[in-house]
Scaffold this active site. Structure first.
Site, PDB file in Angstrom:
ATOM      1  N   TYR A  40      20.674 -39.063 -69.233  1.00 23.43           N
ATOM      2  CA  TYR A  40      21.832 -39.195 -68.340  1.00 23.43           C
ATOM      3  C   TYR A  40      22.968 -38.263 -68.784  1.00 23.43           C
ATOM      4  O   TYR A  40      23.557 -37.546 -67.972  1.00 23.43           O
ATOM      5  CB  TYR A  40      22.280 -40.654 -68.352  1.00 23.43           C
ATOM      6  CG  TYR A  40      23.388 -41.002 -67.401  1.00 23.43           C
ATOM      7  CD1 TYR A  40      23.144 -41.157 -66.035  1.00 23.43           C
ATOM      8  CD2 TYR A  40      24.692 -41.198 -67.850  1.00 23.43           C
ATOM      9  CE1 TYR A  40      24.171 -41.503 -65.160  1.00 23.43           C
ATOM     10  CE2 TYR A  40      25.718 -41.543 -66.987  1.00 23.43           C
ATOM     11  CZ  TYR A  40      25.444 -41.695 -65.639  1.00 23.43           C
ATOM     12  OH  TYR A  40      26.460 -42.021 -64.782  1.00 23.43           O
ATOM     13  N   LYS A  65      24.583 -35.173 -66.669  1.00 22.69           N
ATOM     14  CA  LYS A  65      25.991 -35.170 -66.265  1.00 22.69           C
ATOM     15  C   LYS A  65      26.744 -33.974 -66.884  1.00 22.69           C
ATOM     16  O   LYS A  65      27.681 -33.458 -66.285  1.00 22.69           O
ATOM     17  CB  LYS A  65      26.655 -36.500 -66.649  1.00 22.69           C
ATOM     18  CG  LYS A  65      26.073 -37.701 -65.898  1.00 22.69           C
ATOM     19  CD  LYS A  65      26.255 -37.550 -64.394  1.00 22.69           C
ATOM     20  CE  LYS A  65      25.785 -38.755 -63.616  1.00 22.69           C
ATOM     21  NZ  LYS A  65      26.018 -38.627 -62.164  1.00 22.69           N
TER      22      LYS A  65
HETATM   23  P1  NAP Z   1      24.620 -47.223 -57.797  1.00 27.62           P
HETATM   24  O1  NAP Z   1      25.427 -48.383 -57.353  1.00 27.62           O
HETATM   25  O2  NAP Z   1      23.325 -47.468 -58.507  1.00 27.62           O
HETATM   26  O3  NAP Z   1      24.367 -46.266 -56.539  1.00 27.62           O
HETATM   27  C1  NAP Z   1      23.625 -45.080 -56.686  1.00 27.62           C
HETATM   28  C2  NAP Z   1      23.397 -44.477 -55.334  1.00 27.62           C
HETATM   29  O4  NAP Z   1      22.562 -43.313 -55.491  1.00 27.62           O
HETATM   30  C3  NAP Z   1      22.660 -45.446 -54.400  1.00 27.62           C
HETATM   31  O5  NAP Z   1      23.127 -45.299 -53.083  1.00 27.62           O
HETATM   32  C4  NAP Z   1      21.231 -44.950 -54.531  1.00 27.62           C
HETATM   33  O6  NAP Z   1      20.482 -45.321 -53.388  1.00 27.62           O
HETATM   34  C5  NAP Z   1      21.435 -43.447 -54.610  1.00 27.62           C
HETATM   35  N1  NAP Z   1      20.252 -42.763 -55.140  1.00 27.62           N
HETATM   36  C6  NAP Z   1      19.617 -42.995 -56.307  1.00 27.62           C
HETATM   37  N2  NAP Z   1      18.536 -42.199 -56.401  1.00 27.62           N
HETATM   38  C7  NAP Z   1      18.486 -41.436 -55.269  1.00 27.62           C
HETATM   39  C8  NAP Z   1      17.620 -40.445 -54.782  1.00 27.62           C
HETATM   40  N3  NAP Z   1      16.556 -40.044 -55.484  1.00 27.62           N
HETATM   41  N4  NAP Z   1      17.887 -39.886 -53.582  1.00 27.62           N
HETATM   42  C9  NAP Z   1      18.948 -40.275 -52.854  1.00 27.62           C
HETATM   43  N5  NAP Z   1      19.811 -41.223 -53.265  1.00 27.62           N
HETATM   44  C10 NAP Z   1      19.580 -41.808 -54.454  1.00 27.62           C
HETATM   45  O7  NAP Z   1      25.454 -46.292 -58.782  1.00 27.62           O
HETATM   46  P2  NAP Z   1      27.027 -46.034 -58.859  1.00 27.62           P
HETATM   47  O8  NAP Z   1      27.548 -46.765 -60.030  1.00 27.62           O
HETATM   48  O9  NAP Z   1      27.665 -46.208 -57.533  1.00 27.62           O
HETATM   49  O10 NAP Z   1      27.020 -44.490 -59.284  1.00 27.62           O
HETATM   50  C11 NAP Z   1      27.284 -43.452 -58.369  1.00 27.62           C
HETATM   51  C12 NAP Z   1      27.451 -42.160 -59.151  1.00 27.62           C
HETATM   52  O11 NAP Z   1      28.532 -42.304 -60.082  1.00 27.62           O
HETATM   53  C13 NAP Z   1      26.223 -41.803 -59.986  1.00 27.62           C
HETATM   54  O12 NAP Z   1      26.046 -40.412 -59.993  1.00 27.62           O
HETATM   55  C14 NAP Z   1      26.590 -42.291 -61.370  1.00 27.62           C
HETATM   56  O13 NAP Z   1      25.903 -41.608 -62.368  1.00 27.62           O
HETATM   57  C15 NAP Z   1      28.079 -41.981 -61.384  1.00 27.62           C
HETATM   58  N6  NAP Z   1      28.814 -42.743 -62.388  1.00 27.62           N
HETATM   59  C16 NAP Z   1      28.892 -44.102 -62.328  1.00 27.62           C
HETATM   60  C17 NAP Z   1      29.599 -44.784 -63.313  1.00 27.62           C
HETATM   61  C18 NAP Z   1      29.743 -46.278 -63.308  1.00 27.62           C
HETATM   62  O14 NAP Z   1      30.352 -46.805 -64.236  1.00 27.62           O
HETATM   63  N7  NAP Z   1      29.240 -46.993 -62.305  1.00 27.62           N
HETATM   64  C19 NAP Z   1      30.214 -44.082 -64.341  1.00 27.62           C
HETATM   65  C20 NAP Z   1      30.105 -42.700 -64.368  1.00 27.62           C
HETATM   66  C21 NAP Z   1      29.418 -42.042 -63.371  1.00 27.62           C
HETATM   67  P3  NAP Z   1      18.916 -45.652 -53.449  1.00 27.62           P
HETATM   68  O15 NAP Z   1      18.563 -46.094 -54.832  1.00 27.62           O
HETATM   69  O16 NAP Z   1      18.775 -46.715 -52.447  1.00 27.62           O
HETATM   70  O17 NAP Z   1      18.254 -44.377 -53.060  1.00 27.62           O
END
Ligand code: NAP
Length: 249
Positions: A156, A160
């Site tokens: 990861y 990133k």
């Molecule tokens: P989440 O709730 O797990 O949502 C992830 C989204 O990405 C879902 O809509 C998922 O939909 C989609 N996705 C995953 N694999 C995919 C694929 N192969 N093709 C198309 N869509 C796909 O995660 P989140 O926390 O909202 O995170 C969103 C972004 O922010 C990510 O890039 C994550 O790394 C980043 N981020 C999050 C945090 C945090 O604390 N939450 C911190 C830093 C960065 P499906 O699985 O249904 O396809």
């Protein structure tokens, strides 16, 4: 006031979590939306209905960012429906945490393929129309893990950090055509991705965070809306930390 009236925004991973908040925020500011993920049609239908309730147009495209053809078809679908794409948000992301010693090749590959390759495929697909329009905003969802590294997250963190490199390279390649590329680096945000972290780890994160708490999906959506706006037109190749002060660079 951020005004995105008349703009078209496309968001990967837009049905739920941070992506859904971004979709709704960009729609609130006036943009028409297309969003893509592999997810359940019911979840996507709810997000789509919520955008339409704001008076904006919404398209859900069921696709996988690890497939370059799927990314190209997603962009084409938005172009066919709206005639242009002004804003691309590469938000789709996954985690498959493990120590390097125990990390399987599949765990390594799958995270790189979604988080980094997916952003490359969607960027590649959107660049030609943006270059023709001599305008565009590309926003990549990085992470504090990409800036500082995180034990148990070599895959990861690498993906990133790679996104930051991609952001800066693209920013340099397309700046002369009025297109900006920036990254947002969230800290710990309450979503599906983080809700199962052990309570002791959550407490440790809160202690390390100068502002003392996890962020919300709206904190991230606010930063994305700003970077997508005309007001951010002189900002490119940057990483905007939205992390309560966790990483200060
Ligand atoms: P989440 O709730 O797990 O949502 C992830 C989204 O990405 C879902 O809509 C998922 O939909 C989609 N996705 C995953 N694999 C995919 C694929 N192969 N093709 C198309 N869509 C796909 O995660 P989140 O926390 O909202 O995170 C969103 C972004 O922010 C990510 O890039 C994550 O790394 C980043 N981020 C999050 C945090 C945090 O604390 N939450 C911190 C830093 C960065 P499906 O699985 O249904 O396809």
């Amino acid at each position: 006031m951020i005004d995105l009236t008349g703009k078209v925004a496309i968001v990967t991973g837009g049905s739920r979590g941070i992506g859904r908040a971004i979709v709704l925020r960009l729609a609130q500011q006036g943009a028409d939306i297309a969003f893509m993920d592999r997810g359940s049609p019911e979840v996507a239908a709810q997000t789509r209905a919520d955008v339409e309730a704001l008076g904006r147009r919404a398209i859900f495209f069921a696709g996988d960012v690890t497939d370059p053809e799927s990314c190209a078809a997603f962009v084409q679908t938005a172009l066919d429906a709206y005639g242009k794409v002004d804003i691309l948000v590469n938000n789709a992301g996954i985690t498959r945490d493990n120590l390097v010693m125990r990390m399987g090749i599949d765990e390594w590959k799958s995270v790189l393929e979604v988080n980094l390759f997916g952003a490359f495929y969607c960027t590649k697909a959107v660049l030609r129309p943006m270059l023709r329009a001599r305008a565009g905003r590309i926003i990549n969802m990085s992470s504090v893990s990409g800036q500082a590294g995180q034990a148990g997250q070599a895959n990861y963190s690498s993906s990133k950090a790679g996104l930051i490199g991609l952001t800066k390279a693209v920013a340099r390649e397309v700046a002369s055509r009025g297109i900006t590329a920036n990254a947002v680096a969230p800290g710990f945000i309450v979503t599906e991705l983080t809700k199962d972290l052990p309570e002791e780890l959550q407490e440790a994160i809160r202690k390390q965070t100068p502002l003392g708490h996890f962020g919300t999906v709206d904190d991230i959506a606010n930063a994305v809306a700003f970077l997508a706006s005309d007001e951010a037109g002189y900002i490119t190749g940057q990483v905007l930390g939205v992390d309560g002060g966790l990483v200060m660079m």
